[in-house]
Write a protein that holds these residues in place. Sequence first.
Motif, PDB file in Angstrom:
ATOM      1  N   LYS A  50      21.116   4.456  12.898  1.00 41.35           N
ATOM      2  CA  LYS A  50      22.316   4.938  12.148  1.00 41.35           C
ATOM      3  C   LYS A  50      23.976   4.284  12.577  1.00 41.35           C
ATOM      4  O   LYS A  50      24.586   4.100  11.719  1.00 41.35           O
ATOM      5  N   ALA A  51      23.826   4.433  13.822  1.00 41.63           N
ATOM      6  CA  ALA A  51      25.254   3.820  14.329  1.00 41.63           C
ATOM      7  C   ALA A  51      25.366   2.117  14.033  1.00 41.63           C
ATOM      8  O   ALA A  51      26.496   1.839  13.618  1.00 41.63           O
ATOM      9  N   ALA A  52      24.162   1.493  13.936  1.00 39.54           N
ATOM     10  CA  ALA A  52      24.434  -0.110  13.607  1.00 39.54           C
ATOM     11  C   ALA A  52      24.495  -0.121  12.156  1.00 39.54           C
ATOM     12  O   ALA A  52      25.340  -0.923  11.709  1.00 39.54           O
ATOM     13  N   ILE A  53      23.862   0.781  11.295  1.00 37.93           N
ATOM     14  CA  ILE A  53      24.105   0.658   9.954  1.00 37.93           C
ATOM     15  C   ILE A  53      25.527   1.060   9.633  1.00 37.93           C
ATOM     16  O   ILE A  53      26.077   0.443   8.650  1.00 37.93           O
ATOM     17  N   GLU A  54      25.985   2.133   9.940  1.00 38.41           N
ATOM     18  CA  GLU A  54      27.278   2.509   9.827  1.00 38.41           C
ATOM     19  C   GLU A  54      28.482   1.587  10.125  1.00 38.41           C
ATOM     20  O   GLU A  54      29.651   1.547   9.630  1.00 38.41           O
ATOM     21  N   ALA A  55      28.111   0.774  11.136  1.00 40.27           N
ATOM     22  CA  ALA A  55      29.047  -0.043  11.823  1.00 40.27           C
ATOM     23  C   ALA A  55      29.098  -1.318  10.870  1.00 40.27           C
ATOM     24  O   ALA A  55      30.053  -1.954  10.464  1.00 40.27           O
ATOM     25  N   ALA A  56      27.723  -1.893  10.309  1.00 43.76           N
ATOM     26  CA  ALA A  56      27.837  -2.749   9.331  1.00 43.76           C
ATOM     27  C   ALA A  56      28.154  -2.530   7.972  1.00 43.76           C
ATOM     28  O   ALA A  56      28.871  -3.445   7.278  1.00 43.76           O
ATOM     29  N   VAL A  57      28.039  -1.188   7.774  1.00 45.63           N
ATOM     30  CA  VAL A  57      28.398  -0.812   6.323  1.00 45.63           C
ATOM     31  C   VAL A  57      29.344   0.518   6.267  1.00 45.63           C
ATOM     32  O   VAL A  57      28.696   1.451   6.321  1.00 45.63           O
ATOM     33  N   PRO A  58      30.795   0.292   6.728  1.00 45.56           N
ATOM     34  CA  PRO A  58      31.538   1.516   6.844  1.00 45.56           C
ATOM     35  C   PRO A  58      31.561   2.491   5.904  1.00 45.56           C
ATOM     36  O   PRO A  58      32.201   3.670   6.191  1.00 45.56           O
ATOM     37  N   GLU A  59      31.278   2.158   4.733  1.00 51.66           N
ATOM     38  CA  GLU A  59      31.440   3.089   3.543  1.00 51.66           C
ATOM     39  C   GLU A  59      30.146   4.130   3.774  1.00 51.66           C
ATOM     40  O   GLU A  59      30.407   5.084   2.758  1.00 51.66           O
ATOM     41  N   VAL A  60      29.319   4.046   4.469  1.00 46.42           N
ATOM     42  CA  VAL A  60      28.226   4.831   4.327  1.00 46.42           C
ATOM     43  C   VAL A  60      28.054   5.672   5.644  1.00 46.42           C
ATOM     44  O   VAL A  60      28.350   5.327   6.667  1.00 46.42           O
ATOM     45  N   GLU A 260       6.256  -1.447   9.160  1.00 50.28           N
ATOM     46  CA  GLU A 260       7.165  -0.433   8.603  1.00 50.28           C
ATOM     47  C   GLU A 260       8.160  -1.453   7.861  1.00 50.28           C
ATOM     48  O   GLU A 260       8.401  -2.513   8.143  1.00 50.28           O
ATOM     49  N   ALA A 261       8.823  -0.612   6.825  1.00 54.85           N
ATOM     50  CA  ALA A 261       9.342  -1.548   5.863  1.00 54.85           C
ATOM     51  C   ALA A 261      10.584  -0.581   5.290  1.00 54.85           C
ATOM     52  O   ALA A 261      10.672   0.515   5.692  1.00 54.85           O
ATOM     53  N   VAL A 262      11.526  -1.326   4.651  1.00 54.70           N
ATOM     54  CA  VAL A 262      12.786  -0.635   3.955  1.00 54.70           C
ATOM     55  C   VAL A 262      12.566  -1.184   2.491  1.00 54.70           C
ATOM     56  O   VAL A 262      12.188  -2.100   2.060  1.00 54.70           O
ATOM     57  N   ALA A 263      13.010  -0.237   1.711  1.00 56.43           N
ATOM     58  CA  ALA A 263      13.181  -0.050   0.236  1.00 56.43           C
ATOM     59  C   ALA A 263      14.064   0.797  -0.212  1.00 56.43           C
ATOM     60  O   ALA A 263      14.624   1.674   0.593  1.00 56.43           O
ATOM     61  N   ILE A 264      14.717   0.584  -1.357  1.00 58.09           N
ATOM     62  CA  ILE A 264      15.456   1.418  -2.008  1.00 58.09           C
ATOM     63  C   ILE A 264      14.757   2.280  -3.212  1.00 58.09           C
ATOM     64  O   ILE A 264      14.075   1.529  -3.978  1.00 58.09           O
ATOM     65  N   LEU A 265      15.156   3.451  -3.215  1.00 55.19           N
ATOM     66  CA  LEU A 265      14.441   4.179  -4.631  1.00 55.19           C
ATOM     67  C   LEU A 265      15.136   3.904  -5.684  1.00 55.19           C
ATOM     68  O   LEU A 265      16.293   3.828  -5.765  1.00 55.19           O
ATOM     69  N   ALA A 266      14.549   3.580  -6.947  1.00 51.68           N
ATOM     70  CA  ALA A 266      15.047   3.310  -7.923  1.00 51.68           C
ATOM     71  C   ALA A 266      16.084   4.210  -8.752  1.00 51.68           C
ATOM     72  O   ALA A 266      16.925   3.927  -9.093  1.00 51.68           O
ATOM     73  N   SER A 267      15.577   5.450  -8.298  1.00 51.67           N
ATOM     74  CA  SER A 267      16.796   6.565  -8.874  1.00 51.67           C
ATOM     75  C   SER A 267      17.960   6.883  -8.086  1.00 51.67           C
ATOM     76  O   SER A 267      18.717   7.818  -8.321  1.00 51.67           O
ATOM     77  N   SER A 268      18.075   6.032  -6.916  1.00 53.11           N
ATOM     78  CA  SER A 268      19.506   6.335  -5.985  1.00 53.11           C
ATOM     79  C   SER A 268      20.621   5.922  -6.932  1.00 53.11           C
ATOM     80  O   SER A 268      20.722   5.004  -7.627  1.00 53.11           O
ATOM     81  N   HIS A 270      23.268   5.591  -5.542  1.00 51.90           N
ATOM     82  CA  HIS A 270      24.356   4.582  -4.519  1.00 51.90           C
ATOM     83  C   HIS A 270      23.567   3.184  -4.303  1.00 51.90           C
ATOM     84  O   HIS A 270      23.418   3.038  -3.296  1.00 51.90           O
ATOM     85  N   SER A 271      23.212   2.595  -5.557  1.00 51.36           N
ATOM     86  CA  SER A 271      22.208   1.607  -5.203  1.00 51.36           C
ATOM     87  C   SER A 271      23.019   0.448  -4.728  1.00 51.36           C
ATOM     88  O   SER A 271      22.292  -0.535  -3.822  1.00 51.36           O
ATOM     89  N   ALA A 272      24.281   0.360  -5.241  1.00 50.60           N
ATOM     90  CA  ALA A 272      24.979  -0.848  -4.713  1.00 50.60           C
ATOM     91  C   ALA A 272      25.208  -1.032  -3.249  1.00 50.60           C
ATOM     92  O   ALA A 272      25.003  -1.752  -2.377  1.00 50.60           O
ATOM     93  N   LEU A 273      25.480   0.555  -2.405  1.00 51.02           N
ATOM     94  CA  LEU A 273      25.580   0.622  -1.089  1.00 51.02           C
ATOM     95  C   LEU A 273      24.401   0.512  -0.610  1.00 51.02           C
ATOM     96  O   LEU A 273      24.032  -0.112   0.780  1.00 51.02           O
ATOM     97  N   ALA A 274      23.116   1.057  -1.100  1.00 49.57           N
ATOM     98  CA  ALA A 274      21.881   0.820  -0.454  1.00 49.57           C
ATOM     99  C   ALA A 274      21.476  -0.561  -0.487  1.00 49.57           C
ATOM    100  O   ALA A 274      20.639  -0.890   0.592  1.00 49.57           O
ATOM    101  N   ARG A 275      21.819  -1.406  -1.360  1.00 50.63           N
ATOM    102  CA  ARG A 275      21.579  -2.821  -1.130  1.00 50.63           C
ATOM    103  C   ARG A 275      22.061  -3.386   0.098  1.00 50.63           C
ATOM    104  O   ARG A 275      21.643  -4.346   0.640  1.00 50.63           O
ATOM    105  N   ARG A 276      23.400  -3.102   0.375  1.00 56.06           N
ATOM    106  CA  ARG A 276      24.000  -3.485   1.715  1.00 56.06           C
ATOM    107  C   ARG A 276      23.326  -3.177   2.891  1.00 56.06           C
ATOM    108  O   ARG A 276      23.142  -3.845   3.772  1.00 56.06           O
ATOM    109  N   VAL A 277      22.764  -1.875   2.746  1.00 57.87           N
ATOM    110  CA  VAL A 277      22.005  -1.361   4.058  1.00 57.87           C
ATOM    111  C   VAL A 277      20.832  -2.295   3.927  1.00 57.87           C
ATOM    112  O   VAL A 277      20.363  -2.477   5.084  1.00 57.87           O
TER     113      VAL A 277
END
Length: 351
Positions: A50-60, A260-268, A270-277
């Motif tokens: 969480k800390a690493a994501i929020e440092a890389a994408v401060p808007e999240v 283990e993997a990462v993916a974005i839900l099509a219904s989000s 906030h997809s633009a921010l999710a792409r940055r994550v």
Amino acid sequence: MRHRSAIPGLVLALVLALPAGWLPAPALAGDRTRLTVYTALEPEQHGPVKAAIEAAVPEVEIAWVWDQTGIITDRILAERAQPRADMVLGLAATSLQLFKKADLLLPYRPAGAEALRPAFRDVGPAYAWTGMDAYLGVVCFNTVLGERQRLSPPVFWRDLLSPALRGRIAMPNPVYTGTGYLLVAGWLQAMGEAAGWSFMDALHENVAAYLPVAATPCEEAARGTVAVGLTYDMRAAEIRAKGAPIRIIVPADGVGWELEAVAILASSPHSALARRVADWAASRAANDLYAQTFAMVAHPGAARLPANYPPHAEARMIRNDLAWMAENRPRILAEWTRRYDAKAEHPPEPR
């Protein structure tokens, strides 16, 4: 260990009966947007990631929703009419393949994905998920009990069928845990389905309980409650590093594994921010973080083996068909439950 009677449809009941306040609702946190992220990462990983994501994408702001792999998988499928998550991060790739087939994922290939190992990248049209780490099944053998009671450490999976181990093995429940499912799917692929089910029938005679948390069988072996506990590689290494009297064994006839993997839900929304994550999740910096808790990660330059990691682990991974695991998961778990649920332990029922 305590056994409970089988509860038909328990996973779906858990999904539908959870209190309404269990999920963090999407909201603004100051000038940050909250992303609801479903995960099966171990709880101690949540803070650093969480800390690493929020440092890389401060808007999240990351809001985790955590449970075992099987429960998270069934929850997302049950919520398909009213999705509640923005992303999935740290869930079995076989689960994400199910979601992709159900059109629940947003097609997106993260920046830098081409630098990752091929096995960690989605294949086929509409790229939708990216691997983070890999884990495999291992045996935790209590060496003190083994010496005291003249138990031979297993070399092959068939050694777990010894009459000396009757009632002395604990295994993760594959309905709830990704580790349990990769073990079962690995046996069925490596042995063939008929021989694999015959092996599990015989193993069932020696199993004391199928436990709903992947790490618990090895913890029980470390305590001496059982002689043998099945778990995944890095959790076993962590338990041994704390001084537990266990030997970690990767059976010579091959072991099942999972990504283990990462993916974005099509219904989000906030997809633009999710792409940055997702871009961060595929980065070398993210993989360096994964490598602190997993021996095999997606970026080839990031992996590092801990001192207690079992030798020959990667060489003994079977030729695993993740697509087959995903497609056959409902059928395999239904058959497994029919045969073995009498010894299964279940998570607490929601109040």
